[in-house]
Design a protein around this motif. Sequence first.
Motif, PDB file in Angstrom:
ATOM      1  N   LYS A 173       0.831  -1.201   0.000  1.00  0.00           N
ATOM      2  CA  LYS A 173       0.000   0.000   0.000  1.00  0.00           C
ATOM      3  C   LYS A 173       0.867   1.253   0.000  1.00  0.00           C
ATOM      4  O   LYS A 173       0.658   2.171  -0.804  1.00  0.00           O
ATOM      5  CB  LYS A 173      -0.938   0.003   1.209  1.00  0.00           C
ATOM      6  N   VAL A 174       1.830   1.296   0.908  1.00  0.00           N
ATOM      7  CA  VAL A 174       2.674   2.482   1.013  1.00  0.00           C
ATOM      8  C   VAL A 174       3.587   2.613  -0.211  1.00  0.00           C
ATOM      9  O   VAL A 174       3.873   3.716  -0.671  1.00  0.00           O
ATOM     10  CB  VAL A 174       3.498   2.447   2.322  1.00  0.00           C
ATOM     11  N   TRP A 175       4.031   1.487  -0.761  1.00  0.00           N
ATOM     12  CA  TRP A 175       4.886   1.501  -1.955  1.00  0.00           C
ATOM     13  C   TRP A 175       4.238   2.305  -3.086  1.00  0.00           C
ATOM     14  O   TRP A 175       4.916   2.999  -3.833  1.00  0.00           O
ATOM     15  CB  TRP A 175       5.159   0.069  -2.398  1.00  0.00           C
ATOM     16  N   GLU A 176       2.930   2.208  -3.197  1.00  0.00           N
ATOM     17  CA  GLU A 176       2.214   2.918  -4.255  1.00  0.00           C
ATOM     18  C   GLU A 176       2.005   4.391  -3.930  1.00  0.00           C
ATOM     19  O   GLU A 176       1.670   5.184  -4.816  1.00  0.00           O
ATOM     20  CB  GLU A 176       0.859   2.253  -4.513  1.00  0.00           C
ATOM     21  N   GLU A 177       2.225   4.779  -2.665  1.00  0.00           N
ATOM     22  CA  GLU A 177       1.969   6.153  -2.246  1.00  0.00           C
ATOM     23  C   GLU A 177       3.236   6.999  -2.147  1.00  0.00           C
ATOM     24  O   GLU A 177       3.163   8.231  -2.123  1.00  0.00           O
ATOM     25  CB  GLU A 177       1.265   6.164  -0.879  1.00  0.00           C
ATOM     26  N   VAL A 178       4.384   6.351  -2.079  1.00  0.00           N
ATOM     27  CA  VAL A 178       5.633   7.081  -1.840  1.00  0.00           C
ATOM     28  C   VAL A 178       6.205   7.648  -3.133  1.00  0.00           C
ATOM     29  O   VAL A 178       5.639   7.483  -4.215  1.00  0.00           O
ATOM     30  CB  VAL A 178       6.672   6.159  -1.159  1.00  0.00           C
ATOM     31  N   ALA A 179       7.368   8.301  -3.007  1.00  0.00           N
ATOM     32  CA  ALA A 179       8.050   8.855  -4.173  1.00  0.00           C
ATOM     33  C   ALA A 179       8.432   7.732  -5.126  1.00  0.00           C
ATOM     34  O   ALA A 179       8.927   6.683  -4.694  1.00  0.00           O
ATOM     35  CB  ALA A 179       9.301   9.609  -3.722  1.00  0.00           C
ATOM     36  N   ASP A 180       8.212   7.937  -6.415  1.00  0.00           N
ATOM     37  CA  ASP A 180       8.540   6.895  -7.375  1.00  0.00           C
ATOM     38  C   ASP A 180      10.045   6.815  -7.599  1.00  0.00           C
ATOM     39  O   ASP A 180      10.830   7.574  -7.008  1.00  0.00           O
ATOM     40  CB  ASP A 180       7.796   7.103  -8.692  1.00  0.00           C
ATOM     41  N   GLU A 181      10.472   5.895  -8.466  1.00  0.00           N
ATOM     42  CA  GLU A 181      11.904   5.658  -8.669  1.00  0.00           C
ATOM     43  C   GLU A 181      12.622   6.908  -9.179  1.00  0.00           C
ATOM     44  O   GLU A 181      13.712   7.251  -8.716  1.00  0.00           O
ATOM     45  CB  GLU A 181      12.119   4.486  -9.636  1.00  0.00           C
ATOM     46  N   ALA A 182      12.030   7.598 -10.148  1.00  0.00           N
ATOM     47  CA  ALA A 182      12.679   8.777 -10.731  1.00  0.00           C
ATOM     48  C   ALA A 182      12.847   9.884  -9.693  1.00  0.00           C
ATOM     49  O   ALA A 182      13.909  10.523  -9.606  1.00  0.00           O
ATOM     50  CB  ALA A 182      11.869   9.283 -11.923  1.00  0.00           C
ATOM     51  N   THR A 183      11.812  10.111  -8.886  1.00  0.00           N
ATOM     52  CA  THR A 183      11.880  11.135  -7.847  1.00  0.00           C
ATOM     53  C   THR A 183      12.912  10.767  -6.793  1.00  0.00           C
ATOM     54  O   THR A 183      13.657  11.615  -6.289  1.00  0.00           O
ATOM     55  CB  THR A 183      10.499  11.320  -7.194  1.00  0.00           C
ATOM     56  N   THR A 184      12.964   9.488  -6.459  1.00  0.00           N
ATOM     57  CA  THR A 184      13.945   9.009  -5.475  1.00  0.00           C
ATOM     58  C   THR A 184      15.365   9.200  -5.991  1.00  0.00           C
ATOM     59  O   THR A 184      16.251   9.661  -5.254  1.00  0.00           O
ATOM     60  CB  THR A 184      13.699   7.529  -5.145  1.00  0.00           C
ATOM     61  N   LEU A 185      15.605   8.862  -7.244  1.00  0.00           N
ATOM     62  CA  LEU A 185      16.937   9.049  -7.833  1.00  0.00           C
ATOM     63  C   LEU A 185      17.329  10.514  -7.849  1.00  0.00           C
ATOM     64  O   LEU A 185      18.484  10.864  -7.567  1.00  0.00           O
ATOM     65  CB  LEU A 185      16.960   8.486  -9.252  1.00  0.00           C
ATOM     66  N   ALA A 186      16.405  11.380  -8.176  1.00  0.00           N
ATOM     67  CA  ALA A 186      16.689  12.817  -8.205  1.00  0.00           C
ATOM     68  C   ALA A 186      17.073  13.311  -6.812  1.00  0.00           C
ATOM     69  O   ALA A 186      17.994  14.134  -6.660  1.00  0.00           O
ATOM     70  CB  ALA A 186      15.482  13.583  -8.729  1.00  0.00           C
ATOM     71  N   PHE A 187      16.387  12.797  -5.783  1.00  0.00           N
ATOM     72  CA  PHE A 187      16.715  13.181  -4.406  1.00  0.00           C
ATOM     73  C   PHE A 187      18.115  12.701  -4.043  1.00  0.00           C
ATOM     74  O   PHE A 187      18.897  13.449  -3.441  1.00  0.00           O
ATOM     75  CB  PHE A 187      15.684  12.584  -3.447  1.00  0.00           C
ATOM     76  N   ILE A 188      18.440  11.457  -4.394  1.00  0.00           N
ATOM     77  CA  ILE A 188      19.778  10.920  -4.113  1.00  0.00           C
ATOM     78  C   ILE A 188      20.848  11.757  -4.794  1.00  0.00           C
ATOM     79  O   ILE A 188      21.890  12.077  -4.193  1.00  0.00           O
ATOM     80  CB  ILE A 188      19.869   9.448  -4.553  1.00  0.00           C
ATOM     81  N   ASP A 189      20.617  12.122  -6.039  1.00  0.00           N
ATOM     82  CA  ASP A 189      21.591  12.931  -6.775  1.00  0.00           C
ATOM     83  C   ASP A 189      21.807  14.286  -6.106  1.00  0.00           C
ATOM     84  O   ASP A 189      22.939  14.777  -6.021  1.00  0.00           O
ATOM     85  CB  ASP A 189      21.131  13.120  -8.222  1.00  0.00           C
ATOM     86  N   ARG A 190      20.736  14.905  -5.635  1.00  0.00           N
ATOM     87  CA  ARG A 190      20.873  16.190  -4.940  1.00  0.00           C
ATOM     88  C   ARG A 190      21.666  16.022  -3.650  1.00  0.00           C
ATOM     89  O   ARG A 190      22.499  16.873  -3.300  1.00  0.00           O
ATOM     90  CB  ARG A 190      19.491  16.789  -4.637  1.00  0.00           C
TER      91      ARG A 190
END
Length: 295
Positions: A268-285
């Motif tokens: 359930k939470v997996w579908e609500e959280v930041a997706d892969e692209a958003t997560t990668l962008a956060f890691i890069d920042r």
Amino acid sequence: MPEGDSPTVARRRVRLALREAREKADLTQAQVAEEMEWSLSKVIRIENGDVSISPNDLRPLLAYLGIRDRTTVGAMVADARIARTRQRQAWFQTPDFRENLTEATRKLVEYEHEAARIRSYSVYYVPGPLQTPDYAKALMTRFEDELSADQIGRRIDARQLRRESLLSRAGSGQVRILVMLDESVLRRTIGGAAVFAVQLRELRRMIDDGLITMRMVPFSLDAPVTNNASFDLLSLGEGEVLYRETGLGDEMIEDRDTTAKHGARYDKVWEEVADEATTLAFIDRQIRSLEDPSS
């Protein structure tokens, strides 16, 4: 034993069947121990999966529990025989590791060797098998008051062995690894900026190489998976097992209701959280800010 089953799965099938048969017969572990002329600890260890039961011990136990169907008995004896063969060869069963890893951790490593899918959630730090050596060392030094230098060293070694095994299986398509991290995990600079930046770059590499799929639970999402526990759900040939860890201890849970509840919550939470692209962008920042604070 069905063709292709592993010794780990075979051993799990035997002990779960024994426990189910004992409970169905309304017998306690103490009653089984007395009838078989075993110690109570032996019965407990067999049912917990700490040791494998020998075929010679299994046959009379099955008769006592009322399991007499020749096909069923033959399959369980075959399972028991193969399970005992593998257990003696595993690195995590050697004395050095048995003495320095918790019982739940040893079971986790065993199941990681066989899992087809792993759903991991962490609220404190990067999961063990994904840690770089320097990150793992920095993390373990926080427990110097609780663990000896030898225990810390063995646990770091174990994490690297787990890492090599698990990522090798992921690279060959034998296991799918889903990782969900609380945002705090991607902000907490364990080991300092330089060590943490390397750790984040390693996460980025594993994602890019298709070894793991990762999503972040942002602070803005008011839907934590759990309040204070990190956990792994491992899918095996005989259902799922749950490894749960808090800051004070860890445990392996095989109760179907508990694993099902954690699995449903995770999905359930997996579908609500930041997706892969958003997560990668956060890691890069995060990497840029650690390597060039002025940016």
